[in-house]
Design a protein around this motif. Structure first.
Motif, PDB file in Angstrom:
ATOM      1  N   ARG A  50       5.406  10.988  -1.088  1.00  0.00           N
ATOM      2  CA  ARG A  50       4.075  10.568  -1.307  1.00  0.00           C
ATOM      3  C   ARG A  50       3.414  11.127  -2.373  1.00  0.00           C
ATOM      4  O   ARG A  50       2.596  10.515  -3.034  1.00  0.00           O
ATOM      5  N   ARG A  94       1.793   9.294  -5.560  1.00  0.00           N
ATOM      6  CA  ARG A  94       0.438   9.442  -6.201  1.00  0.00           C
ATOM      7  C   ARG A  94       0.671   9.695  -7.292  1.00  0.00           C
ATOM      8  O   ARG A  94      -0.374   9.339  -8.360  1.00  0.00           O
ATOM      9  N   ARG A 135      -8.157   6.774  -6.125  1.00  0.00           N
ATOM     10  CA  ARG A 135      -8.266   6.046  -4.998  1.00  0.00           C
ATOM     11  C   ARG A 135      -7.002   5.029  -4.774  1.00  0.00           C
ATOM     12  O   ARG A 135      -6.332   4.903  -4.016  1.00  0.00           O
ATOM     13  N   ARG A 172      -4.078   7.026  -3.625  1.00  0.00           N
ATOM     14  CA  ARG A 172      -4.008   7.275  -2.156  1.00  0.00           C
ATOM     15  C   ARG A 172      -3.713   6.169  -1.516  1.00  0.00           C
ATOM     16  O   ARG A 172      -2.956   6.135  -0.371  1.00  0.00           O
ATOM     17  N   ARG A 182      -0.346   5.863   1.306  1.00  0.00           N
ATOM     18  CA  ARG A 182      -0.562   5.615   2.705  1.00  0.00           C
ATOM     19  C   ARG A 182       0.400   4.320   3.193  1.00  0.00           C
ATOM     20  O   ARG A 182       0.309   4.083   4.422  1.00  0.00           O
TER      21      ARG A 182
END
Length: 853
Positions: free
Chosen positions: A765, A769, A836, A839, A843
């Motif tokens: 992750r 990012r 943003r 992120r 997810r």
């Protein structure tokens, strides 16, 4: 068409997030434009009401008929009228009362010893008119001045200077006068007329300190008796007035005051904000176009299915335009409400930061609502037009393709067109700034340069992003390499996304370069023209400040440390029918202290009937040494002067020079704008400056500065201007940031399956990012680099165009520290825009992402 509307409504409901960035871009641009227009209308109405209330008791004004206006001034200097004319006016049937109005420059010193005001708006002093209906100021506290040394000041000035009734302070007129405050006044119900300061004195004191000769006034205020209209009063007054004196109605006088405020401040203020509204909307155009282009590209398969099921090109295009229209109308309507909120906020904010504008309700006109609404809709629809047409051209067979990704790149036609535009822009610009100086040609070249940057964006993006992203391969490994390749996959999209930021950075860079060039010009002017050691001046720029006492030059000259002290005063006259500013000084001392270039003739021979002028003005007027010119002064007298000297430079010395003896018979309130001091050999700057400061304390304590300090303070207004520019351009950068974020969000949606596969083969992750954030930074870096290049070029164009259009020589300067700061802000904006979307990408559910069609 009904089917198009239904499809558009369904698409908007299903994909609300896609258009969030577009909505915000339109909303912010329309809100800023609306707020500007509403604020301008509100201020104009407020000043109209304030002047109307303040002068409601004045039915006529008697004043000098002719005004001498110099270039760059909106309000001329009028001939004074005799105060004994009041007796004649009072005998006219229908006159209830009349009073002389004596006005001049007068700057109060606050409790902390520093002058109040003077940073642009005038600092005024005058006689306190005892008739309350003729006096625009109303006594709010205390009493009127009754004896010499007593004054009334407007309440805003007293609060700013921490003064109260009973305090004793200094009033610079420009000579220092000790005064005691006995009353506080308001103007039109406000604490003052904007930031203008006012000090009311007895009539005897006003005549003594504010006029050249006793018995003179700026005008005579007249009040009519019952049943006499303002027009009738003027008609009755006109026959008894001497030649060169006129009467106007009180309404005309109030309108002239409002027009003066409007021309000197409100128009410039509103235009300034409108320019930045235009920049914000231009930046929004890029963001809006990019959003619709990506959405259309992502819906290629969907549009192809519609075409395969029988939908016509017009219906598919109409569906896209209906979506754009819905977003445009909703965002623009919300922007109107937001603009009203901005105007209300500004109205509350300005008094808090020292701009006490008139207190009035917001004025919301039909134009200030209709224009932003129309602009918002047109900008949004025009930005979406090309993507909508492209959607209509989708072939039905595209429904069989595996993906619908925008892979458009840079074509050879685009490269040739962009290079042609760049060559044309360069040729036009160079012609306008070097060959045949023309602001219009320079402006046309600047517009062409912007167009060439936009057209060449996709062509340049591949090379520039590859170069800018090359360090990422070593610094961030595979993550950096993937970020760079993602930014390279669609050059057209990368260029369009970065284009919004490029415009914002370009405008910031333009003003940064121009501001630095103005400072460099001021340094160059002082270094080249000012040969003195220290300068004495009042800390003011613009129209404010009371000036320096002419007696100060003589007092400083008597110091043993001083070789030459020369004061530069200011006068006005018509030279052969044209209003011109005159420098009033000692010509020989001026020659010793200022570098005037090559001088033809002799400055020492001016006397009382000689004049010196710059070579530029001499050429314009067709004059040379020995020729004569007729000067008409504000007192109505005309005299013939002989040109006895022609000099080369005029930056600090002015274009026309006469002696104090020649000016004395025609002068009004006498003051100097600058005192230049040269020390004797062997006297250090510190020792000489300390000696001059002791003398200056007796004359209102004006500021004594070295040459470098004087140059820096003269450019003080530039920093204030740049601060305001940066604050306003923050809106454009914010819109660009929203555009980058929106593009990345849509790109993540487009690459959902790809991101799922990356996660499936081991990408963490954090790595995902970082990949998205670095992609955002690379896009921002491309826009920032392009903006810096374009802004630097346009800054050079503006400086050179100003140089060609002005008699003064402009210096070009590129400030490395400020431009580095602009570059870092651009990169930071990119990093922030990617937070943003990064992120959101991290997810994603791996299995669902892989299964995405």
């Amino acid at each position: 068409m009904n089917a198009s509307v239904r499809l558009s409504a369904a698409s908007l409901r299903a994909h609300k997030r896609r258009f969030a960035g577009t909505f915000l871009a339109v909303f912010l641009g329309v809100a800023f434009l609306t707020g500007t227009l509403v604020m301008g209308d509100t201020l104009r109405a407020g000043f109209d009401t304030m002047f109307g209330d303040a002068t409601s008791g004045t039915d006529a004004v008697v004043r000098g008929a002719d005004a001498i206006t110099t270039p760059g001034e909106s309000q001329g200097v009028r001939r004074p009228v005799r105060t004994d004319l009041v007796n004649t006016v009072e005998k006219v049937p229908g006159v209830a009362a009349a009073a002389p109005d004596i006005q001049g420059a007068g700057q109060l010193v606050g409790a902390n010893g520093k002058p109040i005001g003077g940073q642009g708006p005038p600092t005024l002093a005058g006689n306190w008119i005892t008739d309350p209906e003729l006096n625009p100021y109303r006594l709010a506290e205390g009493r009127a001045p009754q004896k010499s040394g007593e004054v009334v000041v407007n309440r805003g000035t007293a609060e700013k200077g921490d003064l109260k009734i009973g305090d004793t302070t200094t009033l610079r007129t420009p000579g220092p006068v000790r005064v005691t405050i006995v009353g506080l006044a308001t103007f039109g119900g406000e604490d003052g007329m904007a930031q203008v300061t006012f000090t009311g004195m007895t009539q005897a004191d006003a005549e003594k300190y504010l006029t050249a000769r006793p018995g003179e006034a700026a005008s005579i205020q007249v009040r009519a008796g019952p049943g006499v209209s303002q027009g009738e009063l003027v008609d009755r007054l006109t026959p008894v007035l001497p030649e060169g004196v006129e009467a106007i109605t009180g309404q005309e006088s109030a309108q002239e005051n409002t027009d003066m405020i409007s021309s000197r401040f409100l128009t410039v203020f509103t235009l300034f904000l409108l320019v930045f509204s235009g920049v914000a909307l231009l930046v929004a155009t890029f963001s809006i176009h990019n959003t619709f282009a990506i959405v259309v590209a992502q819906r290629t398969r969907e549009n192809a299915l519609l075409r395969a099921l029988g939908a016509s090109r017009r219906q598919v295009t109409g569906t896209a335009l209906v979506e754009a229209s819905a977003v445009a109308v909703l965002a623009s309507a919300a922007g109107l409400a937001g603009g009203i909120g901005i105007a209300a906020g500004l109205r509350a904010l300005f008094p808090a930061i020292g701009f006490p504008f008139p207190d009035s309700d917001l004025v919301i006109s039909g134009l200030s609502m209709a224009l932003p609404l129309a602009v918002g809709i047109v900008v949004c629809l025009s930005s979406a037009l090309l993507p909508a047409v492209r959607a209509g051209r989708t072939a039905p067979l595209a429904a069989l393709r595996e993906t619908a990704v925008d892979s458009s790149g840079a074509s050879r036609v685009r490269a040739v067109t962009g290079l042609g535009l760049a060559a044309l822009a360069l040729a036009t610009t160079l012609t306008g700034v070097l060959v045949s100086p023309s602001l219009w040609l320079a402006g046309a070249g600047a517009v062409l340069a912007l167009a060439s940057f936009v057209v060449l964006g996709p062509v340049a993006s591949t090379t520039v992003v590859r170069v800018l992203g090359s360090p990422l391969d070593k610094l961030r490994g595979v993550t950096g390499a993937l970020a760079r390749r993602n930014a390279l996959r669609s050059p057209k999209r990368t260029a369009a996304t970065a284009g919004a930021l490029m415009i914002g950075v370009a405008v910031v860079s333009l003003f940064t370069v121009f501001g630095a060039s103005l400072k460099a010009t001021m340094d160059q002017t002082v270094s080249r023209s000012f040969a003195g050691d220290v300068a004495v001046s009042t800390p003011s720029f613009g129209a404010g400040g009371s000036g320096l006492s002419p007696a100060l030059a003589g007092a400083v000259q008597r110091l043993p440390q001083v070789d030459t002290a020369v004061g530069l005063g200011r006068g006005v006259a018509e030279v052969d029918g044209r209003g011109r500013a005159l420098t009033v000084t000692d010509p020989l001392a001026l020659e010793r202290t200022f570098d005037l270039g090559t001088i033809d003739g002799s400055l020492g021979d001016l006397g009382t009937d000689g004049i010196a002028l710059t070579r530029t003005e001499a050429d314009k007027q067709g004059l040379k040494t020995g020729d004569t010119a007729q000067l008409a002064f504000t007192d109505g007298k005309k005299e013939t002067f002989t040109v006895r000297a022609v000099y080369g430079r005029s930056e600090l010395a002015g274009d026309y020079v006469i002696t104090r003896a020649a000016w004395a018979p025609h002068r009004t309130q006498d003051s100097d704008t600058l005192l230049a001091v040269s020390f004797k050999d062997g006297v250090s700057t510190d020792a000489g400056k300390a000696a001059v400061e002791k003398v200056a304390e007796r004359y209102g304590d004006p500021e004594v500065q070295t040459r470098d300090e004087y140059a820096q303070s003269s450019a003080g207004g530039i920093d204030m201007m740049l601060t305001l520019v940066y604050a306003l351009l923050a809106l454009a950068v914010l819109i660009a940031l929203l555009g980058i974020a929106n593009t990345l969000t849509l790109a993540i949606h487009e690459r959902t399956r790809e991101l799922g596969l990356l996660r499936a083969v081991g990408q963490t992750r954090a790595q995902l990012r970082a990949m998205v954030r670095w992609e955002s930074v690379l896009v921002a870096a491309f826009g920032t680099v392009g903006g810096l290049a374009l802004g630097g070029f346009l800054g050079w164009v503006l400086v050179k165009a100003s140089d060609g259009a002005s008699d003064s020589a402009f210096a070009f300067a590129m400030p490395p520290l400020q431009l580095t700061a602009v570059a870092l802000v651009g990169l930071a904006a990119g990093a922030l825009a990617g937070l943003r979307p990064a992120r959101r990408a991290a997810r994603l559910d791996i299995l669902r992402a892989i299964a995405t069609e």
